[in-house]
Design a protein around this motif. Structure first.
Motif: not given
Length: 120
Positions: A63, A3, A99-100
């Motif tokens: 997050l 990620h 991607q978020l």
């Protein structure tokens, strides 16, 4: 970690709206404001925990620490006449974060460009 690998995506559209011959690019200011203020709040995390009860605690820590400071955006100038399949934005950053952000950026540009093109 996968990620955190640097990723790049290009934002473009497939067809001009209204069966027209062109689109007027808009929404860049909204994209910049969105990126500057992007955060995952404690309320967001609490809600996500109810949806993902088996997720590792480290996911929620990741997050919570997210912001868009590692993201770079290259864009055509706002108000430029653009055509299908030509990149409007190029976003560089950690792939998980990119991607978020992708769907929100697409929506911000698509709506603003649709309204601007309709007014042109």
């Amino acid at each position: 970690k996968r990620h955190e690998v640097e990723g790049v995506f290009e934002l473009y559209f497939r067809q001009n709206p209204f069966g027209g011959e062109f689109t007027v690019f808009a929404g860049l200011d909204e994209c910049i404001r969105y990126l500057e203020s992007f955060r995952v709040t404690d309320t967001d995390i609490a809600y996500l925990r109810t949806l993902l009860p088996r997720a590792e605690p480290g996911f929620f820590d990741w997050l919570r620490a997210l912001d868009a400071s590692d993201v770079t955006v290259h864009a055509v100038r706002e108000g430029t006449v653009v055509f299908p399949k030509c990149p409007l934005l190029r976003v560089h950053g950690p792939i998980g974060l990119a991607q978020l952000l992708e769907t929100s950026l697409l929506n911000l540009v698509n709506f603003a460009s649709l309204v601007t093109t309709n007014a042109a």
